[in-house]
Design a protein around this motif. Structure first.
Motif, mmCIF file in Angstrom:
data_model
loop_
_atom_site.group_PDB
_atom_site.id
_atom_site.type_symbol
_atom_site.label_atom_id
_atom_site.label_comp_id
_atom_site.label_asym_id
_atom_site.label_seq_id
_atom_site.Cartn_x
_atom_site.Cartn_y
_atom_site.Cartn_z
ATOM 1 N N THR A 38 0.858 -1.180 0.000
ATOM 2 C CA THR A 38 0.000 0.000 0.000
ATOM 3 C C THR A 38 0.895 1.231 0.000
ATOM 4 O O THR A 38 2.093 1.132 0.330
ATOM 5 C CB THR A 38 -0.892 0.031 1.256
ATOM 6 N N PRO A 39 0.364 2.414 -0.332
ATOM 7 C CA PRO A 39 1.182 3.628 -0.247
ATOM 8 C C PRO A 39 1.806 3.832 1.141
ATOM 9 O O PRO A 39 2.948 4.271 1.242
ATOM 10 C CB PRO A 39 0.203 4.737 -0.607
ATOM 11 N N ALA A 40 1.084 3.495 2.214
ATOM 12 C CA ALA A 40 1.642 3.648 3.566
ATOM 13 C C ALA A 40 2.820 2.694 3.777
ATOM 14 O O ALA A 40 3.834 3.074 4.373
ATOM 15 C CB ALA A 40 0.560 3.401 4.616
ATOM 16 N N GLU A 41 2.702 1.461 3.286
ATOM 17 C CA GLU A 41 3.802 0.503 3.404
ATOM 18 C C GLU A 41 4.994 0.936 2.553
ATOM 19 O O GLU A 41 6.147 0.801 2.971
ATOM 20 C CB GLU A 41 3.331 -0.891 2.976
ATOM 21 N N GLN A 42 4.726 1.486 1.369
ATOM 22 C CA GLN A 42 5.800 1.991 0.522
ATOM 23 C C GLN A 42 6.573 3.078 1.255
ATOM 24 O O GLN A 42 7.802 3.100 1.248
ATOM 25 C CB GLN A 42 5.238 2.545 -0.787
ATOM 26 N N THR A 47 13.514 5.070 1.933
ATOM 27 C CA THR A 47 14.487 5.914 2.613
ATOM 28 C C THR A 47 14.118 7.373 2.427
ATOM 29 O O THR A 47 14.380 8.211 3.287
ATOM 30 C CB THR A 47 15.894 5.683 2.013
ATOM 31 N N LEU A 48 13.481 7.662 1.290
ATOM 32 C CA LEU A 48 13.155 9.030 0.901
ATOM 33 C C LEU A 48 11.746 9.049 0.321
ATOM 34 O O LEU A 48 11.430 8.257 -0.566
ATOM 35 C CB LEU A 48 14.167 9.499 -0.152
ATOM 36 N N VAL A 49 10.893 9.932 0.849
ATOM 37 C CA VAL A 49 9.548 10.132 0.298
ATOM 38 C C VAL A 49 9.388 11.627 0.059
ATOM 39 O O VAL A 49 9.497 12.431 0.993
ATOM 40 C CB VAL A 49 8.443 9.622 1.242
ATOM 41 N N VAL A 50 9.146 11.979 -1.205
ATOM 42 C CA VAL A 50 9.045 13.389 -1.574
ATOM 43 C C VAL A 50 7.920 13.602 -2.577
ATOM 44 O O VAL A 50 7.543 12.686 -3.307
ATOM 45 C CB VAL A 50 10.368 13.916 -2.189
ATOM 46 N N TYR A 117 4.601 14.276 -8.774
ATOM 47 C CA TYR A 117 4.406 12.930 -8.235
ATOM 48 C C TYR A 117 4.808 12.892 -6.767
ATOM 49 O O TYR A 117 5.676 13.645 -6.335
ATOM 50 C CB TYR A 117 5.300 11.922 -8.966
ATOM 51 N N ARG A 118 4.205 11.963 -6.017
ATOM 52 C CA ARG A 118 4.728 11.589 -4.704
ATOM 53 C C ARG A 118 5.540 10.325 -4.946
ATOM 54 O O ARG A 118 5.027 9.329 -5.457
ATOM 55 C CB ARG A 118 3.617 11.318 -3.708
ATOM 56 N N ALA A 137 5.526 2.858 -7.246
ATOM 57 C CA ALA A 137 5.570 3.674 -6.042
ATOM 58 C C ALA A 137 5.684 5.153 -6.386
ATOM 59 O O ALA A 137 6.421 5.904 -5.769
ATOM 60 C CB ALA A 137 6.718 3.238 -5.135
ATOM 61 N N ALA A 138 4.925 5.559 -7.410
ATOM 62 C CA ALA A 138 4.875 6.969 -7.855
ATOM 63 C C ALA A 138 3.406 7.333 -8.006
ATOM 64 O O ALA A 138 2.723 6.833 -8.882
ATOM 65 C CB ALA A 138 5.601 7.124 -9.185
ATOM 66 N N GLU A 139 2.938 8.181 -7.117
ATOM 67 C CA GLU A 139 1.543 8.622 -7.170
ATOM 68 C C GLU A 139 1.454 9.956 -7.886
ATOM 69 O O GLU A 139 2.079 10.935 -7.482
ATOM 70 C CB GLU A 139 1.018 8.765 -5.734
#
Length: 143
Positions: A38-42, A47-50, A117-118, A137-139
């Motif tokens: 899921t996005p939360a698990e991703q 290491t980096l979420v932007v 993108y997120r 893993a790109a929203e």
């Protein structure tokens, strides 16, 4: 036929089959079965979420296959990043890869369209660009 001769025969058949299929040791890639997240698990695994504005470059990088490099300008840091950093990103392939060949995607490269993108990212081994922690893993943030 004894076990040793059977094993030798199987090895020869495999070697001939690989040669006929155009395979070589130098062209070995990898197949990875990624766990669905899921996005939360991703985000937890990354290491980096932007949030970032992403655009294509004319560069590629070899990471078990030839990946297009994207430039991402960070607009919001969710985990581990700095605002307005520019980072290089590749979209993890959801297919088996072969060294030296362009990677393929079942539904197309998720970053092919420029936009916001997120991104949930991890670092490519050996200090290369950042990569999506799992395929997809790109929203998309801007429609």
């Amino acid at each position: 036929m004894t076990w040793g001769k059977t094993a030798l025969a199987i090895g020869i058949v495999c070697a001939i089959g690989a040669g006929a299929a155009g395979c070589s040791v130098a062209a070995v890639g990898r197949c990875v079965d990624y766990v669905s997240m899921t996005p939360a698990e991703q985000a937890r695994q990354a290491t980096l979420v932007v949030d970032a504005d992403v655009r294509s470059t004319d560069r590629t990088v070899e990471a078990f296959g030839r990946y297009r490099v994207y430039e991402a300008t960070v607009t919001a840091s969710r985990k581990g990043g700095k605002l307005h950093d520019r980072i290089d990103v590749i979209a993890t392939s959801d297919q088996c890869t072969t060294s030296g060949q362009p990677v393929e995607y079942v539904d197309g490269d998720p970053l092919a369209e420029p936009g916001s993108y997120r991104l949930s990212l991890t670092r490519v081994r050996g200090g290369g660009p950042w990569q999506l922690v799992v395929p997809g893993a790109a929203e998309r943030l801007d429609g």
